[in-house]
Design an enzyme around this catalytic site. Structure first.
Site, mmCIF file in Angstrom:
data_model
loop_
_atom_site.group_PDB
_atom_site.id
_atom_site.type_symbol
_atom_site.label_atom_id
_atom_site.label_comp_id
_atom_site.label_asym_id
_atom_site.label_seq_id
_atom_site.Cartn_x
_atom_site.Cartn_y
_atom_site.Cartn_z
ATOM 1 N N SER A 17 3.576 3.753 -6.164
ATOM 2 C CA SER A 17 2.697 2.843 -5.443
ATOM 3 C C SER A 17 1.244 3.025 -5.901
ATOM 4 O O SER A 17 0.938 2.838 -7.074
ATOM 5 C CB SER A 17 2.862 3.049 -3.930
ATOM 6 N N ASP A 231 -21.277 -2.849 -5.872
ATOM 7 C CA ASP A 231 -21.440 -2.302 -7.226
ATOM 8 C C ASP A 231 -20.216 -1.522 -7.691
ATOM 9 O O ASP A 231 -20.322 -0.477 -8.321
ATOM 10 C CB ASP A 231 -22.683 -1.407 -7.297
ATOM 11 N N HIS A 284 10.282 -1.174 -2.261
ATOM 12 C CA HIS A 284 9.127 -0.418 -2.735
ATOM 13 C C HIS A 284 9.358 1.103 -2.716
ATOM 14 O O HIS A 284 8.754 1.832 -3.487
ATOM 15 C CB HIS A 284 7.918 -0.768 -1.864
#
Length: 306
Positions: A17, A231, A284
């Site tokens: 993951s 940023d 998953h």
């Protein structure tokens, strides 16, 4: 850490993951430290924004919810009854967690694992008990929901989750919350006003998490600062990945609820020498649910034995 453990020799890393996101970054930042990279359910997009990630994610979640209701059609009425009760009473769970309709919907994160649909069904099955004042949420249900929803054991997961998709594209600005507004089927109030099934949500973090969960309330200011940060640097280097020389093998789970399959496969094509195993046998959590099968397959791919 690596020189201390290996004496400086490259090592093999396994990324499950988000671990796959870290491993992909590692391939860009310090490939000389890697002997082999194994990735399961975790090939990130190299350039998608947080908005794009969630815009692709909500339809996948909807498919998982629809599949759950096909398996357990009786849960349609149960989920509607529970969310109606929660909307009216806003119960406070034993841990101090304030259960809202949105928080209840977030139990859909269970649907991304192999047995998650069964877990959700058994959770909904006996949600109410009879009391002299009418139906109320049972103690067992409240305890189970509190355990499933609390971030007390992993608060940084909630704090940093959306930031893992921030890569040189300005602030995430609570992307999951904003993008959710584009998909009306996930609006619990609209659901209760009509007759449609309630749609659960999946792996996403929202501002209300930091109000509902007592473990996250002290982190609300930090979460807002991260959502406003503009940023963020680029996370991946496509040029270095295109020139990669490290053996890499990745398991991509077909229709993975947590990580977009199409985005993962685009990334797989961008990493030189990467061998991909696409499978619909697992969800998953395949590397945990499969015993040794997923890891053995990845090792064989990396070695050229499969």
């Amino acid at each position: 850490i690596r020189p201390l453990l290996t004496g400086g020799a490259p090592w093999t890393v396994l990324g499950q993951s988000y671990g796959g996101f870290c491993a992909t970054h590692y391939l860009c930042a310090a490939p000389e430290g890697l002997a082999t990279v194994l990735i399961t359910g975790g090939l990130p997009s190299l350039d998608a924004t947080a908005d794009e990630v969630y815009r692709a994610g909500y339809p996948r979640i909807a498919r998982k919810v629809e599949a759950h209701y096909t398996r357990y059609p009786q849960d349609i009425a149960r989920a509607r009854a529970i969310v109606a009760y929660v909307a009216e009473h806003r119960p406070v769970l034993p841990t101090g967690y304030t259960l809202t309709p949105e928080a209840f919907q977030s139990l859909g994160i269970l649907l991304g694992s192999g047995d998650g649909s069964h877990q959700l069904h058994y959770l909904l099955e006996n949600a109410f008990v009879r009391t002299p004042s009418g139906p109320a949420l049972s103690d067992a249900f409240q305890e189970s929901v509190a355990s499933a929803l609390s971030f007390a054991g992993h608060p940084l997961y909630a704090l940093l989750h959306e930031a893992i998709y921030a890569q040189g594209a300005g602030p995430t600005d609570w992307a999951a919350e904003r993008v959710r507004g584009e998909f009306a089927r996930f609006d619990a109030a609209l659901t209760l006003a009509g007759e449609a099934p309630l749609y659960f949500t999946g792996e996403s973090i929202h501002p209300w998490h930091f109000d509902s969960d007592p473990a996250l309330r002290p982190l609300r200011e930090a979460a807002d600062l991260l959502a406003a940060r503009a940023d963020w640097p680029a996370l991946y280097d496509p040029a270095r990945l295109a020139a990669n020389e490290v053996p890499v093998a990745a398991a991509v789970y077909h229709d993975d609820m947590y990580v977009d399959t199409a985005q993962s496969l685009r990334t797989a094509r961008s990493i030189r020498g990467l061998r991909t195993w696409v499978t619909d046998e697992y969800e998953h959590d395949g590397v945990r649910a499969s015993g040794p099968r997923v890891l053995d397959r990845l090792l064989a791919l990396a070695r050229g034995d499969a």
